[in-house]
Design a protein around this motif. Sequence first.
Motif, PDB file in Angstrom:
ATOM      1  N   UNK A   6       0.801  -1.225   0.000  1.00 36.11           N
ATOM      2  CA  UNK A   6       0.000   0.000   0.000  1.00 36.11           C
ATOM      3  C   UNK A   6       0.825   1.262   0.000  1.00 36.11           C
ATOM      4  N   UNK A   7       1.799   1.345   0.904  1.00 38.54           N
ATOM      5  CA  UNK A   7       2.622   2.547   0.962  1.00 38.54           C
ATOM      6  C   UNK A   7       3.384   2.795  -0.318  1.00 38.54           C
ATOM      7  N   UNK A   8       3.928   1.735  -0.921  1.00 37.95           N
ATOM      8  CA  UNK A   8       4.679   1.859  -2.164  1.00 37.95           C
ATOM      9  C   UNK A   8       3.784   2.325  -3.305  1.00 37.95           C
ATOM     10  N   UNK A   9       2.591   1.748  -3.407  1.00 42.29           N
ATOM     11  CA  UNK A   9       1.687   2.128  -4.497  1.00 42.29           C
ATOM     12  C   UNK A   9       1.156   3.547  -4.318  1.00 42.29           C
ATOM     13  N   UNK A  10       0.936   3.939  -3.078  1.00 41.96           N
ATOM     14  CA  UNK A  10       0.491   5.318  -2.833  1.00 41.96           C
ATOM     15  C   UNK A  10       1.580   6.303  -3.240  1.00 41.96           C
ATOM     16  N   UNK A  11       2.809   5.983  -2.882  1.00 43.53           N
ATOM     17  CA  UNK A  11       3.920   6.850  -3.300  1.00 43.53           C
ATOM     18  C   UNK A  11       4.015   6.898  -4.818  1.00 43.53           C
ATOM     19  N   UNK A  12       3.813   5.774  -5.485  1.00 45.32           N
ATOM     20  CA  UNK A  12       3.833   5.743  -6.947  1.00 45.32           C
ATOM     21  C   UNK A  12       2.776   6.684  -7.518  1.00 45.32           C
ATOM     22  N   UNK A  39      11.880  11.768 -15.247  1.00 39.13           N
ATOM     23  CA  UNK A  39      11.188  11.402 -14.008  1.00 39.13           C
ATOM     24  C   UNK A  39      11.524   9.989 -13.555  1.00 39.13           C
ATOM     25  N   UNK A  40      11.680   9.084 -14.493  1.00 38.29           N
ATOM     26  CA  UNK A  40      11.976   7.700 -14.162  1.00 38.29           C
ATOM     27  C   UNK A  40      13.248   7.569 -13.331  1.00 38.29           C
ATOM     28  N   UNK A  41      14.171   8.513 -13.495  1.00 38.78           N
ATOM     29  CA  UNK A  41      15.465   8.420 -12.816  1.00 38.78           C
ATOM     30  C   UNK A  41      15.699   9.546 -11.819  1.00 38.78           C
ATOM     31  N   UNK A  42      14.692  10.330 -11.528  1.00 38.04           N
ATOM     32  CA  UNK A  42      14.839  11.335 -10.476  1.00 38.04           C
ATOM     33  C   UNK A  42      15.052  10.649  -9.131  1.00 38.04           C
ATOM     34  N   UNK A  43      15.913  11.182  -8.279  1.00 37.05           N
ATOM     35  CA  UNK A  43      16.122  10.575  -6.963  1.00 37.05           C
ATOM     36  C   UNK A  43      14.855  10.513  -6.121  1.00 37.05           C
ATOM     37  N   UNK A  66      12.066   9.697  -7.096  1.00 37.45           N
ATOM     38  CA  UNK A  66      11.262   8.572  -7.573  1.00 37.45           C
ATOM     39  C   UNK A  66      11.992   7.239  -7.432  1.00 37.45           C
ATOM     40  N   UNK A  67      12.989   7.216  -6.568  1.00 34.13           N
ATOM     41  CA  UNK A  67      13.791   6.013  -6.393  1.00 34.13           C
ATOM     42  C   UNK A  67      12.916   4.808  -6.077  1.00 34.13           C
ATOM     43  N   UNK A  68      13.149   3.740  -6.795  1.00 37.92           N
ATOM     44  CA  UNK A  68      12.503   2.432  -6.628  1.00 37.92           C
ATOM     45  C   UNK A  68      11.031   2.396  -7.028  1.00 37.92           C
ATOM     46  N   UNK A  69      10.534   3.463  -7.602  1.00 35.61           N
ATOM     47  CA  UNK A  69       9.155   3.391  -8.100  1.00 35.61           C
ATOM     48  C   UNK A  69       9.071   2.558  -9.370  1.00 35.61           C
TER      49      UNK A  69
END
Length: 725
Positions: free
Chosen positions: A89-95, A122-126, A128-131
């Motif tokens: 949940x937390x990961x998807x919300x951050x995404x 955006x894919x490589x912005x810090x 957005x790490x691990x999204x």
Amino acid sequence: MDGNSLTSGGCPVMHGGNTGMDTSPTRWWPKALNLDILQQHDARVSPMDPDYDHREAVKALDFQGVWDDVDKLLTDSQVWWPADWGHYGGLFIRLSWHAAGSYRLGDGRGGAGTGNIRFEPLNSWPDNASLEKARRLLWPVKKKYGNALSWADLLVLAGTVAYANMGLKVYGFGFGRKDIWGPEKDINWGSDSEILAPSNERVDDISDADTMANPLAASHMGLIYVNPEGVNGNPDPAETAKYVRTTFARMAMDDEETAALTVGGHTVGKAHGGVKADQVGPEPAGAGLEAAGFGWADPGNDGNANTAHTSGLEGAWTNTPTKWDNAYLNLLFKYEWEPVKSRAGAWQWEPIDIAEEDKVPDATDPSIKHNPIMTDADMAMKVDPVYREICERFHKDPDHLAKTFARAWFKLTHRDMGPKANYVGPFVPDEDLIWQDPVPAGPTGWDVDAVKARIAESGLSGADLIATAWDSARTYRGSDMRGGANGARIRLAPQKDWAGNEPERLARVLSVLEPIAADAGASVADVIVLGGVVGLEQAIAAAGADVSVPFTPGRGDATDAQTDAGSFDVMEPLADGFRNWMKDIYPVKAEELLLDRAQLLGLTIAEMTVLVGGLRALGVNHGGSAHGVFTDRVGQLTNDFFVNLTDMGYSWHRTDTDGIYELRDRATSAVKWTATGADLVFGSNSVLRAYAEVYAQDDNGEKFVRDFVAAWTKVMEADRFDLAA
């Protein structure tokens, strides 16, 4: 033989080629006009069939099935990227948050509406790490539902489903976003010298967040909002509060929405700072092929929460991080907090003398307990007097927090979808929200021909009619699908007072058109556009051509109550190269501002070119300026602009007035015409000249008129989402 020849063994392929380095002409000639923003996302880029219509495809989607599959995925922890507490949940919300959070009100760009987080930068912005891991976790759902489920929709849906799963009554969800297939070249993410450069590179005064360069909203290149460690990495919640306020205001969020999003966003999930930043692998764009598109690898670790790395902060905000509740505010106000360094070396806040029962179970091993954490932005909710008062109300009334957050989350994740007509699916709320720029349906049963006759007999000039229609429609922004002629907001504040709309001329024209609309039972919005049709058809006939201008009634008239005037203020044009006008002298060239407006209008290079040439010939420049009006037949829709622009009988000269040029007869040196950069660029830029030459040819006079009418109609109907429904 040449050492690079094939016979001498040289490789025939340019190493790096056009893909590995900047080989564009602007690398060598930085002053050259870069037309890339008008040459992206076209049909050649998309892998879909030419007749594929995503709006129609999404209507057949199994909406509940998608929702249910995402819901199941939340607790289906994977070995290759384990879920914190067994819950994604937390990961998807951050995404979802970071997909949507790049939106900014100033130009409507960014946001979740295109799925742009899949691509660089955006894919490589810090931030957005691990999204990219979150997106890979969602791939089975995307794969199952195929074309009808866009990545753009799925990336936002994931967080919404997660909130619902964890106990929040969500406000709703709208499908209908359409994917792009490559990076967006039209977004100014800032001119910072490096990723995470100090804030003072984008603010004039570090103590005044409002001096941040427009249209930027984030405090640093590479972040969605603000530095979680504090301004320039220095913990000071009072200073951070200023940047939080500016950042969210530039996303059209007020203080209550900002506080609700901050509290609600950190009510669940955790931050990850399992290892020192210098131990973490490169971002996806910097990683090798064997990384399979992943970034930020933790060598020797397995992705468990206690070793994963994203922001460098480490810990959860509450002791119930997979549940929607009031624990965040309980802890924020219950304890005093102090700044400490995480094990990764990042500044975070932790409570002083916390009770054991308020500690957080380890995300991997529940037998271990940790202190909860707060970011500097979280502490701003306690330190800033306005945010504190709001949060204290939320603390006393959790239902109010839940309702406010649910609506703010919906706004955050749908802000760039435009009017509700673009929303698809069974979860769309019935309520019309002011930030959706609602427009009532307009009447269609009135006599179009009779109204055209009245407009023609009204005494208004063709230039008046065409300029008013153009000004009404040119506000459209494809970036967030706001603005346009539908709603006739040009007659309301603030648009009626914009300098670019020539308020005196506008009021005079509206005083004639509004009674005509009332008598006919038509909307003012339709009659404004129809006035442009009348003016154009007169100009076409005067030029000796026979081309009709399409018109489809049905626009409605918005009211003041349906207009969020504050969010329209930022849409005021500073320039309009189509009418050869700049409000002031800016460091940005007139031709660059023209490109920006053309891209927001969704125009191709050809459409921009033909519109500029035609509008010059029609004599509709702002304030009656003669710049660029290269014709002795002003008011007729001719290709004279292009004919005379490409005529080598004239030489071009700068004047003492900045941005103004003269075209002189080579034989006599007499000044024939004056021009701006938005005119002469069509003759000096090699690409634009190629298009101008097409329209200057003797055999393309009728093509010019047809193409102009098609481009004009495209602008007039850009916001007619009802026609696409």
